[in-house]
Design an enzyme around this catalytic site. Structure first.
Site, PDB file in Angstrom:
ATOM      1  N   ARG A 117       0.846  -1.192   0.000  1.00 49.12           N
ATOM      2  CA  ARG A 117       0.000   0.000   0.000  1.00 49.12           C
ATOM      3  C   ARG A 117       0.890   1.254   0.000  1.00 49.12           C
ATOM      4  O   ARG A 117       0.423   2.360   0.208  1.00 49.12           O
ATOM      5  CB  ARG A 117      -0.953  -0.016   1.208  1.00 49.12           C
ATOM      6  CG  ARG A 117      -2.078  -1.009   1.037  1.00 49.12           C
ATOM      7  CD  ARG A 117      -3.248  -0.854   2.015  1.00 49.12           C
ATOM      8  NE  ARG A 117      -4.441  -1.513   1.482  1.00 49.12           N
ATOM      9  CZ  ARG A 117      -4.711  -2.816   1.657  1.00 49.12           C
ATOM     10  NH1 ARG A 117      -3.878  -3.569   2.344  1.00 49.12           N
ATOM     11  NH2 ARG A 117      -5.808  -3.372   1.136  1.00 49.12           N
ATOM     12  N   ASP A 178       9.764  -6.246   0.615  1.00 45.51           N
ATOM     13  CA  ASP A 178       9.956  -5.795   1.992  1.00 45.51           C
ATOM     14  C   ASP A 178      11.332  -5.144   2.041  1.00 45.51           C
ATOM     15  O   ASP A 178      12.313  -5.740   1.567  1.00 45.51           O
ATOM     16  CB  ASP A 178       9.847  -6.925   3.022  1.00 45.51           C
ATOM     17  CG  ASP A 178       9.570  -6.313   4.402  1.00 45.51           C
ATOM     18  OD1 ASP A 178       8.534  -5.612   4.526  1.00 45.51           O
ATOM     19  OD2 ASP A 178      10.384  -6.480   5.315  1.00 45.51           O
ATOM     20  N   TYR A 265      12.954   7.375   3.800  1.00 52.31           N
ATOM     21  CA  TYR A 265      14.212   7.955   4.303  1.00 52.31           C
ATOM     22  C   TYR A 265      15.035   8.629   3.205  1.00 52.31           C
ATOM     23  O   TYR A 265      16.183   9.033   3.437  1.00 52.31           O
ATOM     24  CB  TYR A 265      15.055   6.849   4.958  1.00 52.31           C
ATOM     25  CG  TYR A 265      14.411   6.229   6.195  1.00 52.31           C
ATOM     26  CD1 TYR A 265      13.635   5.083   6.094  1.00 52.31           C
ATOM     27  CD2 TYR A 265      14.572   6.809   7.449  1.00 52.31           C
ATOM     28  CE1 TYR A 265      13.033   4.510   7.219  1.00 52.31           C
ATOM     29  CE2 TYR A 265      13.982   6.241   8.582  1.00 52.31           C
ATOM     30  CZ  TYR A 265      13.214   5.095   8.452  1.00 52.31           C
ATOM     31  OH  TYR A 265      12.626   4.538   9.569  1.00 52.31           O
ATOM     32  N   HIS A 291      18.257   0.050  -4.390  1.00 53.70           N
ATOM     33  CA  HIS A 291      18.157  -1.344  -3.938  1.00 53.70           C
ATOM     34  C   HIS A 291      17.017  -2.041  -4.681  1.00 53.70           C
ATOM     35  O   HIS A 291      17.111  -3.189  -5.079  1.00 53.70           O
ATOM     36  CB  HIS A 291      17.907  -1.380  -2.429  1.00 53.70           C
ATOM     37  CG  HIS A 291      16.847  -0.430  -1.950  1.00 53.70           C
ATOM     38  ND1 HIS A 291      16.789   0.902  -2.344  1.00 53.70           N
ATOM     39  CD2 HIS A 291      15.805  -0.602  -1.120  1.00 53.70           C
ATOM     40  CE1 HIS A 291      15.762   1.478  -1.768  1.00 53.70           C
ATOM     41  NE2 HIS A 291      15.136   0.612  -1.034  1.00 53.70           N
TER      42      HIS A 291
HETATM   43  O1  Y43 Z   1      13.496   3.429  -1.564  1.00 52.86           O
HETATM   44  C1  Y43 Z   1      13.307   3.799  -0.405  1.00 52.86           C
HETATM   45  N1  Y43 Z   1      13.549   5.083  -0.036  1.00 52.86           N
HETATM   46  C2  Y43 Z   1      13.306   5.517   1.227  1.00 52.86           C
HETATM   47  N2  Y43 Z   1      12.796   4.741   2.204  1.00 52.86           N
HETATM   48  C3  Y43 Z   1      12.536   3.432   1.861  1.00 52.86           C
HETATM   49  C4  Y43 Z   1      12.775   2.911   0.589  1.00 52.86           C
HETATM   50  N3  Y43 Z   1      12.431   1.596   0.580  1.00 52.86           N
HETATM   51  C5  Y43 Z   1      11.956   1.322   1.818  1.00 52.86           C
HETATM   52  N4  Y43 Z   1      12.045   2.421   2.594  1.00 52.86           N
HETATM   53  C6  Y43 Z   1      11.606   2.579   3.985  1.00 52.86           C
HETATM   54  C7  Y43 Z   1      10.173   3.136   3.950  1.00 52.86           C
HETATM   55  C8  Y43 Z   1       9.464   2.325   4.987  1.00 52.86           C
HETATM   56  O2  Y43 Z   1       9.584   3.037   6.185  1.00 52.86           O
HETATM   57  C9  Y43 Z   1      10.280   1.061   5.072  1.00 52.86           C
HETATM   58  C10 Y43 Z   1       9.651   0.020   4.196  1.00 52.86           C
HETATM   59  O3  Y43 Z   1       8.872  -0.793   5.011  1.00 52.86           O
HETATM   60  P1  Y43 Z   1       8.016  -1.929   4.243  1.00 52.86           P
HETATM   61  O4  Y43 Z   1       7.284  -2.735   5.227  1.00 52.86           O
HETATM   62  O5  Y43 Z   1       8.884  -2.648   3.246  1.00 52.86           O
HETATM   63  O6  Y43 Z   1       7.039  -1.061   3.365  1.00 52.86           O
HETATM   64  P2  Y43 Z   1       5.698  -0.336   3.798  1.00 52.86           P
HETATM   65  O7  Y43 Z   1       5.268  -0.823   5.139  1.00 52.86           O
HETATM   66  O8  Y43 Z   1       5.899   1.136   3.642  1.00 52.86           O
HETATM   67  O9  Y43 Z   1       4.674  -0.841   2.702  1.00 52.86           O
HETATM   68  P3  Y43 Z   1       4.332  -2.385   2.372  1.00 52.86           P
HETATM   69  O10 Y43 Z   1       4.784  -3.214   3.528  1.00 52.86           O
HETATM   70  O11 Y43 Z   1       2.831  -2.362   2.190  1.00 52.86           O
HETATM   71  O12 Y43 Z   1       5.062  -2.724   1.118  1.00 52.86           O
HETATM   72  O13 Y43 Z   1      11.581   1.323   4.596  1.00 52.86           O
HETATM   73 MG    MG Z   2       5.266  -2.839   5.539  1.00 52.00          MG
END
Ligand code: Y43
Ligand code: MG
Length: 309
Positions: A117, A178, A265, A291
């Protein structure tokens, strides 16, 4: 006199034209059109081959690559897999398509459901997959689908959870991502807790503020602020073992947020190559080095074998 253009003709023409920056193609009347590639008016003429040429003017490499795949599909009226295995080396600035059997994933109706989401991730996946002719949907398009609790202790465990749960509920092939930020001096934190670093429903700003606070006392010098982004992608589909790939991006944490693009971030993550934050990069620039982009490249390499499962 009608010139028959077969697939290898088109491929030869494309490979030659793109390497010489001159677009040379014979139309169905056998006339040769010598045109500079980047101000090219590349017009298809309807013919018994069903070949049509689309106007391409000042196209960017990715637009020409999209055209390239479109021409290949039009000429052979087949999907990507057959076409791509015959593709010659086509070099376009920073985009290279090699002749060995690079197969691109083929999804029946060209729609890919991402079990997220997170609109920031989705925007990046949309840009990456649209070049391959796919429409990307995410869980915000299907509000009836549940939030998947990320109870795993690793990126892979959480990505498997998200992909498998949504694939089983929809019967579709699903991609989950993730990802997170891992800061050396914090022992790899926030890691899988990146989304919740500042609390269960933390915003990106709150997470960034917490990160700055955590580093303020311990990590003054840049060499103490080393960090990396990590992504694990998992593709799950009914009756198949999940496909798991990952990608990492190295850099360091800035002391003040910079840049307006990206998400999460990004304003604090300084790319080690360019010294710019991820938020100071355009979508296409980030989609070459991040990444997520590296994980997707790994995915495309493993995809053909996995599809045959
Ligand atoms: O390219 C990126 N640039 C900046 N920050 C990022 C990136 N990629 C992941 N992040 C950070 C955002 C979030 O705080 C966490 C992902 O957590 P993560 O559980 O994988 O995603 P999410 O909860 O936002 O959405 P979902 O689980 O529905 O895919 O790391
Ligand atoms: Mg998540």
């Amino acid at each position: 006199m009608t010139t028959k253009l077969y697939k290898h003709d088109i491929l030869d023409i494309f490979a030659y034209t793109l390497s010489t920056r001159q677009l040379r193609i014979e139309n169905i009347f056998g006339e040769q059109l010598e045109l500079p590639i980047y101000s090219v008016f590349f017009k298809y003429f309807p013919s018994e081959l069903g070949l049509k040429i689309v106007a391409v003017d000042e196209a960017s490499p990715s637009e020409i690559m999209t055209l390239f795949f479109q021409v290949l599909r039009d000429v052979t009226a087949k999907n990507y897999v057959e076409i791509i295995t015959d593709t010659l080396v086509v070099k376009l600035d920073d985009v290279e398509v090699h002749s060995e059997t690079l197969s691109l994933p083929v999804i029946s109706d060209k729609t890919l459901l991402i079990a997220t989401r997170n609109e920031g991730k989705t925007r990046e996946f949309k840009a990456m997959f649209s070049q391959l002719g796919y429409t990307v949907k995410n869980l915000n398009d299907f509000p009836e689908l549940p939030e998947v609790a990320e109870t795993g202790m690793t990126f892979e465990a959480n990505a498997r959870l998200k992909a498998k749960t949504i694939s089983e509920l929809t019967g579709e092939m699903v991609l989950a991502d993730d990802s997170g930020l891992m800061v050396d001096i914090l022992g790899g934190l926030p890691g899988v807790w990146s989304a919740r670093f500042a609390g269960d429903h933390a915003t990106d700003d709150e997470n960034n503020a917490k990160l700055l606070h955590e580093l303020a006392s311990t990590a003054v010098s840049p060499d103490k602020r080393k960090a990396k982004f990590h992504t694990t992608l998992v593709v799950a589909a009914p009756e198949k073992e999940p496909l798991v790939v990952e990608g990492e991006w190295f850099g360091e944490i800035g002391t003040i947020p910079k840049g307006d693009d990206g998400f999460g971030y990004d304003p604090l993550f300084i790319d080690e190559e360019t010294g710019r934050t991820a938020a100071q990069m355009s979508l296409s620039q980030k989609n070459k080095v991040s990444h997520r982009a590296r994980a997707l490249q790994n995915l495309l390499k493993k995809w053909p074998e996995w599809l045959k499962q």
